[in-house]
Design a protein around this motif. Structure first.
Motif, mmCIF file in Angstrom:
data_model
loop_
_atom_site.group_PDB
_atom_site.id
_atom_site.type_symbol
_atom_site.label_atom_id
_atom_site.label_comp_id
_atom_site.label_asym_id
_atom_site.label_seq_id
_atom_site.Cartn_x
_atom_site.Cartn_y
_atom_site.Cartn_z
ATOM 1 N N LYS A 35 0.841 -1.193 0.000
ATOM 2 C CA LYS A 35 0.000 0.000 0.000
ATOM 3 C C LYS A 35 0.882 1.251 0.000
ATOM 4 O O LYS A 35 1.974 1.265 0.554
ATOM 5 C CB LYS A 35 -0.961 0.000 1.183
ATOM 6 N N LEU A 36 0.394 2.283 -0.640
ATOM 7 C CA LEU A 36 1.130 3.528 -0.779
ATOM 8 C C LEU A 36 0.965 4.351 0.488
ATOM 9 O O LEU A 36 -0.153 4.565 0.956
ATOM 10 C CB LEU A 36 0.588 4.280 -1.988
ATOM 11 N N LEU A 67 4.142 11.720 -0.818
ATOM 12 C CA LEU A 67 4.601 10.373 -0.486
ATOM 13 C C LEU A 67 5.432 10.465 0.784
ATOM 14 O O LEU A 67 6.367 11.271 0.866
ATOM 15 C CB LEU A 67 5.428 9.810 -1.643
ATOM 16 N N LEU A 68 5.081 9.656 1.786
ATOM 17 C CA LEU A 68 5.717 9.727 3.089
ATOM 18 C C LEU A 68 6.642 8.545 3.310
ATOM 19 O O LEU A 68 6.419 7.458 2.766
ATOM 20 C CB LEU A 68 4.644 9.736 4.183
ATOM 21 N N PRO A 69 7.675 8.715 4.156
ATOM 22 C CA PRO A 69 8.527 7.576 4.492
ATOM 23 C C PRO A 69 7.742 6.570 5.325
ATOM 24 O O PRO A 69 6.741 6.911 5.970
ATOM 25 C CB PRO A 69 9.665 8.206 5.291
ATOM 26 N N HIS A 84 0.354 14.010 11.445
ATOM 27 C CA HIS A 84 1.769 13.710 11.621
ATOM 28 C C HIS A 84 2.580 14.921 11.178
ATOM 29 O O HIS A 84 2.258 15.554 10.179
ATOM 30 C CB HIS A 84 2.176 12.479 10.806
ATOM 31 N N LEU A 85 3.633 15.215 11.941
ATOM 32 C CA LEU A 85 4.552 16.295 11.598
ATOM 33 C C LEU A 85 5.810 15.693 10.992
ATOM 34 O O LEU A 85 6.399 14.772 11.565
ATOM 35 C CB LEU A 85 4.945 17.090 12.848
ATOM 36 N N TYR A 86 6.217 16.197 9.830
ATOM 37 C CA TYR A 86 7.444 15.764 9.161
ATOM 38 C C TYR A 86 8.279 16.985 8.847
ATOM 39 O O TYR A 86 7.756 18.086 8.682
ATOM 40 C CB TYR A 86 7.125 15.051 7.837
ATOM 41 N N ARG A 87 9.573 16.786 8.726
ATOM 42 C CA ARG A 87 10.445 17.841 8.218
ATOM 43 C C ARG A 87 10.352 17.829 6.701
ATOM 44 O O ARG A 87 10.075 16.799 6.097
ATOM 45 C CB ARG A 87 11.889 17.623 8.657
ATOM 46 N N ASP A 88 10.604 18.963 6.094
ATOM 47 C CA ASP A 88 10.553 19.079 4.639
ATOM 48 C C ASP A 88 11.481 18.051 3.981
ATOM 49 O O ASP A 88 11.144 17.455 2.962
ATOM 50 C CB ASP A 88 10.929 20.497 4.218
ATOM 51 N N ASP A 89 12.629 17.805 4.572
ATOM 52 C CA ASP A 89 13.601 16.841 4.027
ATOM 53 C C ASP A 89 13.077 15.409 4.044
ATOM 54 O O ASP A 89 13.560 14.571 3.284
ATOM 55 C CB ASP A 89 14.912 16.886 4.814
ATOM 56 N N ILE A 91 9.972 14.372 3.352
ATOM 57 C CA ILE A 91 8.959 14.119 2.321
ATOM 58 C C ILE A 91 9.651 13.549 1.084
ATOM 59 O O ILE A 91 10.622 14.116 0.583
ATOM 60 C CB ILE A 91 8.196 15.408 1.962
ATOM 61 N N LEU A 92 9.150 12.404 0.592
ATOM 62 C CA LEU A 92 9.797 11.705 -0.521
ATOM 63 C C LEU A 92 9.403 12.260 -1.881
ATOM 64 O O LEU A 92 10.167 12.144 -2.846
ATOM 65 C CB LEU A 92 9.466 10.219 -0.454
#
Length: 97
Positions: A35-36, A67-69, A84-89, A91-92
């Motif tokens: 799944k994506l 697209l997320l790790p 969810h909080l992600y850093r810009d770096d 994000i795939l």
């Protein structure tokens, strides 16, 4: 009163996209092994500055589907919703139709 979270620096607030478990006619869909892992960008921070003081903006904008790790991010619960909080770096990529 509804709360709103504005991320700081180069962080991105994402609501994960959950694929539907059944069609609109009621047919149940089997779980897929591949799944994506994607999500919709809800809010973005202002970005960061480099050593020379130049502004480095965020590479995505609100409303983008990204697209997320598989692992990572910080889970945040606002009201009944989970984000969810992600850093810009982290994000795939950005997904387009």
């Amino acid at each position: 009163m509804a709360k709103r979270l504005i991320p700081t620096l180069n962080r991105i607030l994402v609501e994960k996209v959950v694929p539907p478990s059944k069609t609109h006619t009621g047919i149940f869909l089997p779980e897929k092994t591949s799944k994506l892992n994607s999500g919709k960008v809800v809010a973005v921070g202002p970005g960061v500055r480099d050593r020379d003081g130049k502004h480095i903006p965020i590479s995505v904008k609100e409303g983008d589907v990204v697209l997320l790790p598989e692992y990572g991010g910080t889970e945040v619960k606002i009201g009944e919703k989970e984000y969810h909080l992600y850093r810009d770096d982290d994000i795939l990529g950005t997904l387009y139709d």
